[in-house]
Design a protein around this motif. Structure first.
Motif, mmCIF file in Angstrom:
data_model
loop_
_atom_site.group_PDB
_atom_site.id
_atom_site.type_symbol
_atom_site.label_atom_id
_atom_site.label_comp_id
_atom_site.label_asym_id
_atom_site.label_seq_id
_atom_site.Cartn_x
_atom_site.Cartn_y
_atom_site.Cartn_z
ATOM 1 N N ALA A 179 0.985 -1.285 -0.058
ATOM 2 C CA ALA A 179 0.040 0.048 0.051
ATOM 3 C C ALA A 179 0.771 1.307 0.028
ATOM 4 O O ALA A 179 0.787 2.264 -0.684
ATOM 5 N N GLN A 180 1.841 1.122 0.635
ATOM 6 C CA GLN A 180 2.905 2.330 0.762
ATOM 7 C C GLN A 180 3.433 2.733 -0.708
ATOM 8 O O GLN A 180 3.759 3.695 -1.112
ATOM 9 N N LEU A 181 3.911 1.592 -1.089
ATOM 10 C CA LEU A 181 4.445 1.519 -2.425
ATOM 11 C C LEU A 181 3.601 2.124 -3.637
ATOM 12 O O LEU A 181 3.897 3.095 -4.203
ATOM 13 N N ALA A 182 2.264 1.617 -3.495
ATOM 14 C CA ALA A 182 1.279 2.064 -4.387
ATOM 15 C C ALA A 182 0.999 3.549 -4.340
ATOM 16 O O ALA A 182 0.864 4.343 -5.240
ATOM 17 N N ASN A 183 0.925 4.079 -2.889
ATOM 18 C CA ASN A 183 0.898 5.382 -2.741
ATOM 19 C C ASN A 183 1.975 6.361 -3.079
ATOM 20 O O ASN A 183 1.902 7.348 -3.504
ATOM 21 N N ALA A 184 3.220 6.034 -3.080
ATOM 22 C CA ALA A 184 4.221 6.312 -3.312
ATOM 23 C C ALA A 184 4.341 6.955 -4.931
ATOM 24 O O ALA A 184 4.767 7.972 -5.362
ATOM 25 N N VAL A 185 4.035 5.897 -5.759
ATOM 26 C CA VAL A 185 4.138 6.229 -6.954
ATOM 27 C C VAL A 185 3.097 7.029 -7.563
ATOM 28 O O VAL A 185 3.174 7.558 -8.348
ATOM 29 N N GLU A 186 1.928 7.102 -6.842
ATOM 30 C CA GLU A 186 1.120 8.026 -7.067
ATOM 31 C C GLU A 186 1.261 9.559 -6.924
ATOM 32 O O GLU A 186 0.609 10.563 -7.313
ATOM 33 N N LEU A 187 2.503 9.797 -6.202
ATOM 34 C CA LEU A 187 2.825 11.118 -6.069
ATOM 35 C C LEU A 187 3.461 11.807 -7.249
ATOM 36 O O LEU A 187 3.619 12.889 -7.199
ATOM 37 N N LEU A 188 3.773 10.841 -8.151
ATOM 38 C CA LEU A 188 4.431 11.538 -9.530
ATOM 39 C C LEU A 188 3.524 12.317 -10.435
ATOM 40 O O LEU A 188 2.356 12.149 -10.233
#
Length: 188
Positions: A179-188
């Motif tokens: 979930a953290q990894l998915a949220n991180a890439v959404e910040l792009l």
């Protein structure tokens, strides 16, 4: 050796509910909450005295200093107490009702200080009874560090809060999930 499990909200709620069924529900709940809100090690929790956490009037301190004898690395450090933990400590104070500043904050069944090992066993017994595989006295500490990291707190601040002299050690405490990894890439 595997790292201790980081606790999620549901697991924390389950553990807190279980603590209410134990012989010393207020003490055990406060120990768990204290660890989750400060990231203290079992040794540090066991060494706490009433006067470390409460002022002479019985008011919880916003911060206090651990003496070198109370820490793993024999270095003093400041512990900060958030508003949630202050509320927990106000309830605990009415249960503990002890004015002796040198008395253990968390008395063992025999009334003295817990040893570091006995505090670890307390956590293990609670987590085992709740069916939490891989959870130990380090689980609330890892949860504390991981949650702050997830909120964007820098690793240098985390290291200071955890009492680590190396940020590399602190980084090993931070749990990463999908979930953290998915949220991180959404910040792009």
């Amino acid at each position: 050796m595997a790292q201790a499990t980081t606790l999620n909200d549901a697991q924390i709620k389950r553990v807190l509910r279980y603590c209410q069924s134990r012989k010393y529900p207020t003490r055990d709940t406060t120990i768990l909450q204290f660890s989750l809100h400060t990231g203290l090690r079992a040794k540090e929790l066991a060494a706490l005295r009433v006067g470390d956490v409460y002022d002479a009037d019985g008011t919880p301190r916003a911060q206090f200093t651990l003496a070198p004898s109370q820490t793993k690395g024999a270095k003093s450090r400041t512990v900060f107490v958030n508003r949630q933990l202050v509320q927990v400590l106000l309830v605990y104070r009415t249960w503990r009702h002890c004015d002796d500043a040198a008395a253990p904050l968390f008395p063992s069944q025999k009334g003295g200080h817990f040893s570091a090992n006995t505090m670890c066993q307390l956590f293990l017994n609670i987590f085992h009874a709740c069916g939490l595989q891989g959870a130990s006295s380090h689980s609330p500490r890892r949860t504390f560090i991981t949650r702050l990291a997830n909120k964007g707190i820098g690793v240098r601040v985390l290291a200071a809060l955890a009492g680590h002299s190396s940020i590399a050690v602190t980084q090993r405490y931070i749990d990463v999930n999908d979930a953290q990894l998915a949220n991180a890439v959404e910040l792009l």
